[in-house]
Design an enzyme around this catalytic site. Structure first.
Site, PDB file in Angstrom:
ATOM      1  N   ASP A 250       0.794  -0.988   0.033  1.00  0.00           N
ATOM      2  CA  ASP A 250      -0.061  -0.127  -0.152  1.00  0.00           C
ATOM      3  C   ASP A 250       0.843   1.372   0.143  1.00  0.00           C
ATOM      4  OD1 ASP A 250      -2.056   1.824   0.021  1.00  0.00           O
ATOM      5  OD2 ASP A 250      -3.250   0.769   1.692  1.00  0.00           O
TER       6      ASP A 250
HETATM    7  C1  NOJ Z   1      -3.697   4.306  -0.075  1.00  0.00           C
HETATM    8  C2  NOJ Z   1      -5.084   3.445   0.068  1.00  0.00           C
HETATM    9  O1  NOJ Z   1      -5.131   2.588   1.208  1.00  0.00           O
HETATM   10  C3  NOJ Z   1      -5.106   2.346  -1.051  1.00  0.00           C
HETATM   11  O2  NOJ Z   1      -6.343   1.799  -1.182  1.00  0.00           O
HETATM   12  C4  NOJ Z   1      -4.790   3.073  -2.303  1.00  0.00           C
HETATM   13  O3  NOJ Z   1      -4.697   2.301  -3.479  1.00  0.00           O
HETATM   14  C5  NOJ Z   1      -3.529   3.927  -2.233  1.00  0.00           C
HETATM   15  N1  NOJ Z   1      -3.681   4.687  -1.100  1.00  0.00           N
HETATM   16  C6  NOJ Z   1      -3.056   4.684  -3.606  1.00  0.00           C
HETATM   17  O4  NOJ Z   1      -4.119   5.878  -3.549  1.00  0.00           O
END
Ligand code: NOJ
Length: 720
Positions: A250
């Site tokens: 993530d």
């Molecule tokens: C953090 C989020 O938890 C995730 O779901 C997302 O894809 C990423 N940021 C990128 O924006």
């Protein structure tokens, strides 16, 4: 229809997508491509080029010698984030509420066609975690349901449909990220049984469906970061579940160079922190290889997995270049309207007040009925609940191309008098409602991702009440008018006891999160052009205290185990306000003729590991059928549900577990057959000592019904 869509795109010709490669074929191609690559080429494939340093939220380095592009990874689960002319599909929770696998499949297909049209290689979707054990959980609406079976079916259908278009799907967030508060510091400590039977369950479906990618989550598991967790990444996802794609972090969820690499991480996203610092891979990974801390084979394996996913989808053959500014909407709004409409759950309909037939004067009350900042895309990432609500906030939101607010659609549809009170002020609402045939009152509750706080809700909701004084608004209107229809737009359950106690509240319409087609979908249901057929994908409690999982401070030991949502209400014998799986219709359905046919045998599921776990894990071993009849006067659709209860030899199981569903459209008087196929896995429980799935012996209870609390037919499966 796909051809029309392609012809409508105003840029160089898209080749028709043919079937994907198998993993074996894709690995072979990746292996031969890797033959000519240097360590630094490979590191470029596995390391993001930094936050806000490319067209997409994640971008990697190209390798020109093999025609490999800068990979574009983009959010999110309901459409293409930061793009200018895309469809804002309904959130996954709304799609799930339809219980309609064809709509779920079509939604994913359309979504992926838009991704492909924009040159997005990897969609950061679908979501299987947060699974949704915490009703206040900020991001539950990005996923499908706290029931792992329903989520498993939905993520598999979604991944299959996206990848059939040639777009890589990412199953996220792996795993145990159930709340926003402290998501980047807390440890989720989940026992093995709960991990397998609940939180990993949809990952088996995802890997079985061929998912290209997975995203490890921000949190720790048993005090080790998810993105450097050997147990979670190497042992479980890759070895036990047979995942052959790649695991990305993530965004900024990485905490180490060496540990992460050796624990099974394959891609660092976005490659830096949000300030451009903390580069854990890139040059640091080269150094770790040269210093002997990370075997070069490991880096080769990372790159192989990423290249294989790209070859598997045939993205090496004429994939569009990345440009998020194209108009790719096509006719996809039809799916938004269908999901918004068929995901509406009718919770109360006293005296058949709905569909509205003869109301000649109507009051429309509440800020949730009209376009405000939310619908007008004023707030970054939908970080405001001002006016009509169509989705939650955060990285899982997108810009609406347009938004049909409830009031606008009603005004357009109704020939008679429509009086609007667009504030949440109770006295204004009451005066608008007074003397009208019917008063429609709109209330909302919102939630989202924790980097934005909205009205003191730091991602997770601070309580389960309607926002903006919704209870008082409904009360005031209910004093002024005795035909009140309450319409709820919400990211998750709210407590409605005060509202339901009001005799004037004749109907409650759970309209969920309808996105851009909000008003049109609602009018379809309120005036009966469509018969409501959605059912709840979570339990609505009478009191917030009735739930057994809430937002925690510090670490979470997941003490509720497998007993979340209806499993908890059943085992603790708590009467829900509205049960999981519940939803009314304008017609009635009767259930008859249960038949059970099983060849299931007890014992471990011990086949060798393929994509999705043991090779026989998904083998069908029982078929259950039931006859469903539309016994009312109008056409409708029934979602028949199959619940299983386990024999006593299987310890610590919930009283019942969803293990099948079928949606049957039936004209008045018509009968159809609901067929439920049980696979070995549906009968199995996780055996902690043997570390394997085992089908217990004894008598399984089979219940087929209209909700988790409305079982109409019962039988058994005897397993020896
Ligand atoms: C953090 C989020 O938890 C995730 O779901 C997302 O894809 C990423 N940021 C990128 O924006």
């Amino acid at each position: 229809m796909r051809c029309e869509f392609i012809a409508a795109l105003a840029f160089s010709v898209l080749p028709l997508v043919s079937a994907q490669l198998t993993w074996d074929e894709a690995y072979q191609k990746a292996e031969s491509a890797l033959g000519g690559l240097s360590l630094s080429d490979k590191v470029g494939i596995v390391t993001g080029i930094g936050w806000q340093n490319g067209a997409c939220v994640g971008n990697t380095s190209p390798v020109n010698s093999i025609g490999y592009p800068s990979l574009c990874l983009q959010d999110g689960p309901l459409g293409i984030r930061f793009a200018s002319s895309i469809t804002a599909f309904t959130p996954s929770v709304q799609a799930a509420s339809t219980w309609d696998r064809e709509l779920i499949r079509q939604r994913a297909q359309f979504h992926a066609e838009e991704a492909r049209g924009l040159g997005v290689h990897v969609l950061l979707a679908p979501v299987a975690g947060a699974l949704g054990k915490i009703p206040e959980g900020g991001r539950n609406w990005e996923g499908f349901s706290p029931d792992p079976y329903l989520t498993g079916v939905a993520v598999a259908d979604t991944i299959g449909a996206m990848q059939a278009v040639g777009v890589q799907a990412t199953i996220k967030h792996y795993v145990g990220n159930e709340q926003e508060l402290n998501r980047e510091t807390m440890s989720s400590n989940i026992d093995e049984k709960t991990m397998h039977e609940l939180y990993l369950w949809p990952y088996y479906d995802s890997v079985h469906a061929g998912a290209a990618a997975a995203m490890c989550s921000y949190n720790k598991l048993d005090n080790t970061w998810a993105c450097e967790n050997d147990q979670i990444m190497n042992k479980i996802l890759k070895e036990e579940i047979g995942f052959r794609g790649y695991i990305m972090t993530d965004w900024n969820a990485q905490h180490s160079t060496v540990e992460a690499a050796n624990a099974g991480l394959d891609m660092s996203m976005p490659g830096t922190d949000f300030e451009g610092g903390s580069v854990y891979w890139g040059p640091a990974l080269v150094e770790a290889v040269n210093g002997g801390q990370v075997p070069e084979d490991r880096v080769t394996d990372m790159a192989k997995r990423i290249l294989a996913a790209w070859y598997k989808m045939k993205q090496d053959q004429g994939y569009p270049d990345t440009n998020l500014d194209r108009d790719v909407q096509g006719n996809h709004a039809q799916n938004v309207r269908a999901c918004a409409r068929d995901g509406i759950v009718l919770l109360r309909n006293q005296g058949d007040i709905l569909p509205l037939k003869n109301a000649s004067s109507i009051a429309v009350v509440g800020s949730g009925a009209v376009k405000g900042d939310h619908a007008n895309n004023v707030c970054v990432d939908k970080g405001c609940n001002d006016g009509a609500l169509g989705m939650g906030w955060g990285s899982g939101s997108v810009e609406y191309p347009y938004f049909v607010a409830p009031y606008d659609a009603i005004k357009e549809f109704v020939p008679g008098e429509v009086t609007l009170s667009e504030s949440d002020d109770p006295s204004q609402g009451a005066s608008a409602a007074s003397g009208k045939d019917v008063a429609l009152v709109f209330i909302t509750a919102d939630s989202g991702e924790g980097y934005i706080t909205v009205e003191d809700n730091v991602g997770d909701r601070k309580n389960l009440d309607p926002w903006h004084g919704g209870n008082n608004l409904v009360k005031a209107v209910a004093e002024a008018n005795e035909n009140v229809v309450v319409v709820v737009h919400s990211t998750g359950p709210i407590i409605m006891s005060e509202i339901l106690a009001l005799p004037s509240v004749k109907a409650v319409v759970w309209a969920g999160l309808p996105s851009q087609e909000s008003g049109n979908a609602l009018v379809d249901i309120l005036w009966g052009a469509a018969n409501p057929s959605g059912k709840l994908v979570y339990t609505i409690a009478k009191s917030a205290d009735d739930y057994n999982a809430g937002v925690v401070q510090g670490d979470d030991d997941f003490d509720e185990g497998v007993l979340i949502d209806y499993r908890h209400f059943d085992s603790a014998n708590i009467e829900p306000e509205f049960a999981f799986g519940f939803g009314l219709s304008y017609t009635n359905f009767t259930y008859a003729d249960l038949s059970v046919d099983s060849s299931a045998a007890s014992g471990p599921i011990a086949g060798s590991i393929v994509s999705g776990g043991p090779e026989d894990f998904f083998d069908e071993v029982a078929t259950i059928t039931a006859a469903i009849t539309n016994s009312g006067k109008v056409a409708g659709a029934e979602v028949a549900q199959l619940y299983l209860s386990y024999p006593e030899s299987a310890a610590d199981q919930p009283p019942k577990t969803l293990r099948g569903f079928a949606k049957l459209p039936l004209t008045a008087g018509e009968s159809g057959t609901a067929t439920f196929n049980l696979r070995k896995r549906d009968l199995a429980v996780w055996n902690v000592e043997g570390k394997q799935w085992v089908i217990p012996s004894g008598s399984f209870g089979v219940g087929v019904g209209a909700s988790s609390r409305d079982i109409r037919l019962e039988g058994t499966i005897e397993v020896s």
